[in-house]
Design a protein around this motif. Structure first.
Motif, PDB file in Angstrom:
ATOM      1  N   ALA A  17       0.816  -1.305   0.195  1.00 24.64           N
ATOM      2  CA  ALA A  17      -0.061   0.132   0.052  1.00 24.64           C
ATOM      3  C   ALA A  17       1.037   1.290  -0.049  1.00 24.64           C
ATOM      4  N   ALA A  18       2.117   1.183   0.740  1.00 23.01           N
ATOM      5  CA  ALA A  18       2.845   2.474   0.847  1.00 23.01           C
ATOM      6  C   ALA A  18       3.254   2.524  -0.785  1.00 23.01           C
ATOM      7  N   ARG A  19       3.867   1.557  -1.344  1.00 23.53           N
ATOM      8  CA  ARG A  19       4.289   1.797  -2.735  1.00 23.53           C
ATOM      9  C   ARG A  19       3.408   2.236  -3.457  1.00 23.53           C
ATOM     10  N   LEU A  20       2.193   1.688  -3.425  1.00 21.53           N
ATOM     11  CA  LEU A  20       1.078   1.997  -4.262  1.00 21.53           C
ATOM     12  C   LEU A  20       0.676   3.462  -4.223  1.00 21.53           C
ATOM     13  N   LEU A  21       0.603   4.014  -2.923  1.00 21.85           N
ATOM     14  CA  LEU A  21       0.141   5.229  -2.681  1.00 21.85           C
ATOM     15  C   LEU A  21       1.200   6.485  -2.734  1.00 21.85           C
ATOM     16  N   VAL A  22       2.475   6.219  -2.501  1.00 21.70           N
ATOM     17  CA  VAL A  22       3.610   7.316  -2.052  1.00 21.70           C
ATOM     18  C   VAL A  22       4.613   7.067  -3.025  1.00 21.70           C
ATOM     19  N   ASP A  23       5.168   5.977  -3.701  1.00 21.35           N
ATOM     20  CA  ASP A  23       6.086   6.018  -4.340  1.00 21.35           C
ATOM     21  C   ASP A  23       5.835   6.903  -5.965  1.00 21.35           C
ATOM     22  N   PRO A  24       6.939   7.877  -5.770  1.00 11.76           N
ATOM     23  CA  PRO A  24       6.541   8.866  -7.266  1.00 11.76           C
ATOM     24  C   PRO A  24       7.298   8.184  -8.522  1.00 11.76           C
ATOM     25  N   GLY A  25       7.548   7.036  -8.472  1.00  9.60           N
ATOM     26  CA  GLY A  25       8.279   6.547  -9.693  1.00  9.60           C
ATOM     27  C   GLY A  25       9.630   6.441  -9.455  1.00  9.60           C
ATOM     28  N   TYR A  26      10.035   6.203  -8.560  1.00  6.79           N
ATOM     29  CA  TYR A  26      11.516   6.494  -8.135  1.00  6.79           C
ATOM     30  C   TYR A  26      12.413   5.361  -9.032  1.00  6.79           C
ATOM     31  N   ALA A  27      12.096   4.197  -9.237  1.00  4.13           N
ATOM     32  CA  ALA A  27      12.917   3.261  -9.891  1.00  4.13           C
ATOM     33  C   ALA A  27      12.910   3.745 -11.535  1.00  4.13           C
ATOM     34  N   ILE A  28      11.726   3.877 -12.071  1.00  2.00           N
ATOM     35  CA  ILE A  28      11.697   4.238 -13.411  1.00  2.00           C
ATOM     36  C   ILE A  28      12.309   5.526 -13.530  1.00  2.00           C
ATOM     37  N   VAL A  29      12.096   6.565 -13.005  1.00  2.00           N
ATOM     38  CA  VAL A  29      12.973   7.589 -13.212  1.00  2.00           C
ATOM     39  C   VAL A  29      14.373   7.810 -12.904  1.00  2.00           C
ATOM     40  N   CYS A  30      14.808   6.830 -12.019  1.00  2.00           N
ATOM     41  CA  CYS A  30      16.105   6.678 -11.854  1.00  2.00           C
ATOM     42  C   CYS A  30      16.952   5.859 -12.995  1.00  2.00           C
ATOM     43  N   GLY A  63      20.773  11.102  -3.456  1.00  2.00           N
ATOM     44  CA  GLY A  63      22.003  12.143  -3.211  1.00  2.00           C
ATOM     45  C   GLY A  63      22.917  12.101  -4.580  1.00  2.00           C
ATOM     46  N   THR A  64      23.052  10.649  -5.297  1.00  2.00           N
ATOM     47  CA  THR A  64      23.935  10.602  -6.322  1.00  2.00           C
ATOM     48  C   THR A  64      23.322  10.652  -7.544  1.00  2.00           C
ATOM     49  N   MET A  65      22.085  11.067  -7.564  1.00  2.00           N
ATOM     50  CA  MET A  65      21.570  11.163  -9.137  1.00  2.00           C
ATOM     51  C   MET A  65      21.731  12.524  -9.485  1.00  2.00           C
ATOM     52  N   THR A  66      21.357  12.594 -10.623  1.00  2.00           N
ATOM     53  CA  THR A  66      21.764  13.735 -11.477  1.00  2.00           C
ATOM     54  C   THR A  66      20.730  14.968 -11.045  1.00  2.00           C
ATOM     55  N   ILE A  67      20.753  16.135 -11.360  1.00  2.00           N
ATOM     56  CA  ILE A  67      20.019  17.201 -10.847  1.00  2.00           C
ATOM     57  C   ILE A  67      18.565  16.834 -11.740  1.00  2.00           C
ATOM     58  N   VAL A  68      18.536  16.325 -12.812  1.00  2.00           N
ATOM     59  CA  VAL A  68      17.513  16.179 -13.716  1.00  2.00           C
ATOM     60  C   VAL A  68      16.413  15.325 -12.989  1.00  2.00           C
ATOM     61  N   GLN A  69      17.421  14.036 -12.542  1.00  2.00           N
ATOM     62  CA  GLN A  69      16.525  12.976 -11.950  1.00  2.00           C
ATOM     63  C   GLN A  69      16.066  13.444 -10.534  1.00  2.00           C
ATOM     64  N   GLN A  70      16.653  14.162  -9.896  1.00  2.00           N
ATOM     65  CA  GLN A  70      16.358  14.888  -8.435  1.00  2.00           C
ATOM     66  C   GLN A  70      15.100  15.640  -8.803  1.00  2.00           C
ATOM     67  N   LEU A  71      15.123  16.755  -9.671  1.00  2.00           N
ATOM     68  CA  LEU A  71      13.975  17.581 -10.016  1.00  2.00           C
ATOM     69  C   LEU A  71      12.742  16.897 -10.543  1.00  2.00           C
ATOM     70  N   ILE A  72      12.872  15.704 -11.105  1.00  2.00           N
ATOM     71  CA  ILE A  72      11.686  15.154 -11.733  1.00  2.00           C
ATOM     72  C   ILE A  72      11.094  14.285 -10.670  1.00  2.00           C
ATOM     73  N   LEU A  73      11.919  13.672  -9.759  1.00  2.00           N
ATOM     74  CA  LEU A  73      11.037  12.930  -8.589  1.00  2.00           C
ATOM     75  C   LEU A  73      10.644  13.968  -7.448  1.00  2.00           C
ATOM     76  N   LEU A  74      11.246  15.181  -7.307  1.00  2.00           N
ATOM     77  CA  LEU A  74      10.688  16.165  -6.338  1.00  2.00           C
ATOM     78  C   LEU A  74       9.383  16.705  -6.852  1.00  2.00           C
ATOM     79  N   TRP A  75       9.282  16.865  -8.192  1.00  2.00           N
ATOM     80  CA  TRP A  75       8.212  17.320  -8.956  1.00  2.00           C
ATOM     81  C   TRP A  75       7.053  16.343  -8.931  1.00  2.00           C
ATOM     82  N   SER A  76       7.396  15.216  -9.334  1.00  2.00           N
ATOM     83  CA  SER A  76       6.355  14.072  -8.963  1.00  2.00           C
ATOM     84  C   SER A  76       5.844  14.080  -7.616  1.00  2.00           C
ATOM     85  N   LEU A  77       6.857  13.952  -6.745  1.00  2.00           N
ATOM     86  CA  LEU A  77       6.213  14.177  -5.106  1.00  2.00           C
ATOM     87  C   LEU A  77       5.297  15.303  -4.971  1.00  2.00           C
TER      88      LEU A  77
END
Length: 157
Positions: A17-30, A63-77
């Motif tokens: 349920a946590a993955r379903l509701l909260v995951d912003p697409g971490y794995a695929i963006v990364c 922390g090791t992701m590129t700025i683009v990856q980080q921004l997309i994940l933050l925007w998704s969240l």
């Protein structure tokens, strides 16, 4: 199996349920935005993300992701947070207005798909059937806030 291990079953469904509701697409963006890797090594703890200390590992990987990856994940969240906030306000508004039929229909369908989707292999993609319904609830909530804001602005004039 569920009767033999009720605690593990509840834990599995809670993590799903946590993955379903909260995951912003971490794995695929990364994975998709990693220019150096063609594997799924971006996913902390393997594909199921059930490993211990997964949040700490995900934060370290973030922390090791590129700025683009980080921004997309933050925007998704951020977008996910807006939808959930609006949906919560929409639920409260529909309950306050005693619009039980609309609330019951939306809640039943959302819960049906959520319960159907949670489990050991759940990920954010299973959120697709409930996202439009959450957006309807969010639109009810934000529409109520806009009407309230406008009516206060008119009263001040």
């Amino acid at each position: 199996v569920f009767r033999q291990y009720p605690d593990l079953t509840v834990a599995m469904f809670a993590k799903g349920a946590a993955r379903l509701l909260v995951d912003p697409g971490y794995a695929i963006v990364c994975t998709l935005l990693d220019l150096e890797s063609t594997s799924f090594e971006c996913i902390p703890g393997g594909e199921t993300m059930l490993e211990a200390n997964i949040l700490e590992k995900a934060a370290n990987r973030f922390g090791t992701m590129t700025i683009v990856q980080q921004l997309i994940l933050l925007w998704s969240l951020f977008l996910l947070g807006l939808v959930y906030l609006g949906a919560a306000i929409g639920v409260v508004h529909l309950a306050y207005k005693r619009n039980w039929t609309t609330l019951a229909i939306l809640a039943t369908v959302i819960l049906y798909f959520a319960i159907l989707s949670v489990g050991g292999e759940t990920n954010y993609r299973f959120r697709a059937p409930i996202t439009p319904l959450l957006a309807v609830l969010a639109s009810v909530g934000y529409e109520m806030l806009i009407v309230r804001y406008r009516s206060r602005a008119i009263k001040k004039q």
